[in-house]
Scaffold this motif. Structure first.
Motif, short mmCIF file in Angstrom:
data_model
loop_
_atom_site.label_atom_id
_atom_site.label_comp_id
_atom_site.label_asym_id
_atom_site.label_seq_id
_atom_site.Cartn_x
_atom_site.Cartn_y
_atom_site.Cartn_z
N VAL A 189 16.36 33.58 19.51
CA VAL A 189 17.82 33.66 19.46
C VAL A 189 18.32 33.45 18.03
O VAL A 189 19.22 34.16 17.56
N ILE A 190 17.74 32.48 17.35
CA ILE A 190 18.12 32.24 15.95
C ILE A 190 17.80 33.47 15.09
O ILE A 190 18.60 33.88 14.23
N GLY A 206 21.67 39.82 13.14
CA GLY A 206 23.03 40.24 13.42
C GLY A 206 23.98 39.99 12.25
O GLY A 206 24.83 40.82 11.94
N LEU A 207 23.81 38.84 11.60
CA LEU A 207 24.64 38.54 10.44
C LEU A 207 24.36 39.51 9.29
O LEU A 207 25.29 39.94 8.59
N VAL A 235 20.37 36.13 15.72
CA VAL A 235 21.63 35.79 15.04
C VAL A 235 21.54 36.13 13.55
O VAL A 235 22.48 36.70 12.97
N PHE A 242 25.11 38.95 25.22
CA PHE A 242 24.28 37.78 24.93
C PHE A 242 23.36 37.48 26.10
O PHE A 242 22.19 37.10 25.92
N TRP A 288 30.88 40.81 25.23
CA TRP A 288 30.05 40.05 24.30
C TRP A 288 29.20 39.04 25.06
O TRP A 288 28.02 38.84 24.75
#
Length: 261
Positions: free
Chosen positions: A122-123, A129-130, A126, A151, A147
């Motif tokens: 998940v990290i 995604g950033l 993220v 997720f 959204w």
């Protein structure tokens, strides 16, 4: 202490152990994370305009919107390879055999690996995604509910692939074999709808891209984030996730409970 309280306590301990290992040896996760990031940079900045024209878009901003959902799921496949390697190391170094002899909840060892790996994935998602946001990805049409659903798809798919990776790690004789056996988790997204629509592929190749777990998950995520049609892909994605989770769980449990050779 009740069975549930014992399971929670021991699973928490095993989760802490796996997170400490990940913090002390971050190079494996970072190396696996490099693959989707490099593909994102390559396909957006080098091939972006050409690929966008191929899918009927205007410029590379259209293609990055198409590309990101697939890269996010590829990130999950990449990071779960680290799970297979970590589990294989525990098997070959004898710590799993030691855990079998201790007065701990038997399922806590695998649960700790799975939860720790899901958190790491998940990290990683993220972070990718950033990077995609910094490169220009936008999802202006998605509602808060969409959204949340997106997720949920990512989390469920991560859980499914993590259990499969745990089974691969437990069944491998060493870390190198575990890494090789988990390579399909990176290769399958490359032959899915992650980079080009299935209709643009050769006719004989389309069934290979369509009838695999990544394509319906990618199309579902793409529909949630971009407002495109999901159709039957949502149910297919949920079905694949459920089937892979059950298969990976039963496979891992069977190998953990078998008598050591």
């Amino acid at each position: 202490m009740s069975t549930l309280a014992l399971a929670v306590r021991d699973s928490t301990t095993m989760l802490r152990r796996n997170l400490l290992h990940a913090r002390r040896y971050p190079s494996l996760t970072l190396n696996l994370l490099l693959t989707p990031v490099m593909l994102l940079l390559l396909f957006v900045y080098i091939f972006g305009d050409t690929m966008s024209a191929g899918i009927g878009g205007g410029d590379r901003s259209d293609y990055i919107a198409y590309l990101v959902p697939g890269v996010l799921l590829m990130t999950i496949g990449s990071t779960t390879i680290g799970t297979a390697v970590s589990v294989s190391n525990d098997m070959t170094e004898g710590i799993i055999a030691r855990f079998r002899t201790m007065a701990i909840h038997r399922g806590s060892v695998l649960i700790g690996h799975v939860i720790g790996s899901v958190l790491q994935a998940v990290i990683s998602v993220v972070l990718v995604g950033l990077i995609a946001l910094a490169m220009g990805f936008r999802s202006t049409d998605a509602t808060a509910l969409e959204w949340l659903a997106a997720f949920g798809v990512l989390a469920f798919f991560t859980l499914a692939l993590t259990w499969i990776a745990v089974g691969m790690g437990m069944g491998s004789p060493n870390a190198e074999a575990a890494s090789n056996s988990a390579m399909p988790l990176i290769l399958l997204p490359l032959i899915s709808s992650a980079f080009v629509p299935i209709d643009a592929m050769p006719g004989w190749f389309q069934p290979i891209a369509e009838y695999q777990p990544f394509t319906p998950a990618i199309e579902t995520l793409r529909g949630l984030l971009l407002g495109t049609e999901i159709g039957h892909n949502g149910w297919l994605a949920l079905g694949w996730c459920l089937a892979l989770t059950v298969l990976g769980y039963r496979w891992s449990q069977a190998q953990f409970n078998r008598d050591p050779k």
